[in-house]
Design a protein around this motif. Sequence first.
Motif, PDB file in Angstrom:
ATOM      1  N   ALA A 109      -0.357   3.487  -3.257  1.00 60.44           N
ATOM      2  CA  ALA A 109       0.772   2.744  -2.848  1.00 60.44           C
ATOM      3  C   ALA A 109       0.657   1.298  -3.542  1.00 60.44           C
ATOM      4  CB  ALA A 109       0.518   2.281  -1.438  1.00 60.44           C
ATOM      5  N   ALA A 110      -0.402   0.682  -3.800  1.00 62.63           N
ATOM      6  CA  ALA A 110      -0.608  -0.714  -4.254  1.00 62.63           C
ATOM      7  C   ALA A 110      -0.206  -0.480  -5.897  1.00 62.63           C
ATOM      8  CB  ALA A 110      -1.896  -1.243  -4.306  1.00 62.63           C
ATOM      9  N   ALA A 113       3.573   0.016  -6.150  1.00 59.15           N
ATOM     10  CA  ALA A 113       4.310  -1.236  -5.919  1.00 59.15           C
ATOM     11  C   ALA A 113       4.307  -2.130  -6.933  1.00 59.15           C
ATOM     12  CB  ALA A 113       3.879  -1.938  -4.698  1.00 59.15           C
ATOM     13  N   ASP A 291      -1.326  -7.434   0.254  1.00 56.69           N
ATOM     14  CA  ASP A 291      -0.045  -6.964   1.042  1.00 56.69           C
ATOM     15  C   ASP A 291      -0.050  -5.411   1.374  1.00 56.69           C
ATOM     16  OD1 ASP A 291       2.775  -7.537   1.790  1.00 56.69           O
ATOM     17  OD2 ASP A 291       3.235  -5.712   0.559  1.00 56.69           O
ATOM     18  N   THR A 292      -0.460  -4.671   0.643  1.00 55.40           N
ATOM     19  CA  THR A 292      -0.588  -3.124   0.809  1.00 55.40           C
ATOM     20  C   THR A 292      -1.489  -2.916   1.972  1.00 55.40           C
ATOM     21  OG1 THR A 292       0.033  -2.467  -1.415  1.00 55.40           O
ATOM     22  CG2 THR A 292      -1.052  -0.840  -0.149  1.00 55.40           C
ATOM     23  N   ARG A 295      -0.715  -3.900   5.517  1.00 52.12           N
ATOM     24  CA  ARG A 295       0.307  -3.330   6.380  1.00 52.12           C
ATOM     25  C   ARG A 295      -0.490  -2.326   7.551  1.00 52.12           C
ATOM     26  NH1 ARG A 295       3.381  -0.797   1.054  1.00 52.12           N
ATOM     27  NH2 ARG A 295       4.016  -2.996   0.283  1.00 52.12           N
TER      28      ARG A 295
END
Length: 300
Positions: A109-110, A113, A291-292, A295
């Motif tokens: 995911a990181a 992004a 940030d990832t 969450r």
Amino acid sequence: MFDENRLRVFAAIAREGSVTGAAAALHYAQPTVSHHLARLEAEAGVPLVRRVGRGIRLTEAGRLLADRAEEILGRIDSARVELAAHAGLGAGRVRLASFPSALATLVPAAAAAFAAAHPDVELALTEAEPPEALAALRRGEVDVALAFHHGDGPPAGREGHTATPLLHEPVYVVSRAGDPYTGPRADLATHRDRRWIAGCERCRAHLLAACAERGFSPSIAFETDDHVAAQALVAAGLGVTTLPGLALRAHRNPDVRVDRLPEVRRRVEAVVYGAPPAPAPVDAFLKVLADTAGRPLRWP
């Protein structure tokens, strides 16, 4: 003090175990390699190698210099890439080493992004357990190492590093689904008389310490770093184990039961070498990674 080219030659000699091997790896003539080695020993003022048969063996001073040479050369190579990016000659790069469960959960995911926000920055990923990832970081082979530890503070050997906390990961005791040994709420002590499946060296040490706090020593019958294999062994009734939340997010065997261990956490961090600020591409990736990880995650 030392010429960069001579350091590269010496690092190759240390890796290959002979002057001949270093010459082949570097595409140099053997006399050239011997010349660089002689000059480096003269600069160092101490012997760096001993001839043993057709090969060489590093002296104590040679082993020290070889370790430092890899680190210094890695830093030089990284600095060149960063300066090229700063000068507009390139877009920069980020090289990440991550332990497997994070590589299967947080990192994709990181990475997606980061690629969307910074499409011109090269992102390279490699799998490595924390000791190997941190060693690669010190040698300049990677820019970011994902690591974990179970203690209240950072482990020894982190001098000169900067760590960004990512998350406190829950840890679970894993037993076979429907196992009669488990009650409504299982803890480590529930399984004190069972056989255990231990993980990596750090996870094994944490398991032994946690069981000792509960007054018993686990009987370890199997050892594996593979979280999928560990769950398969549990599902087959061959023992019980402990696994962190990220491992269970990456793969959950339907035939196992998991019980969260209260107040037991594994701390996951992103580690870089040196004091902040990190190079711009690395700093941007750290922000995306934090940030990832920040969450909300649905744990088992």
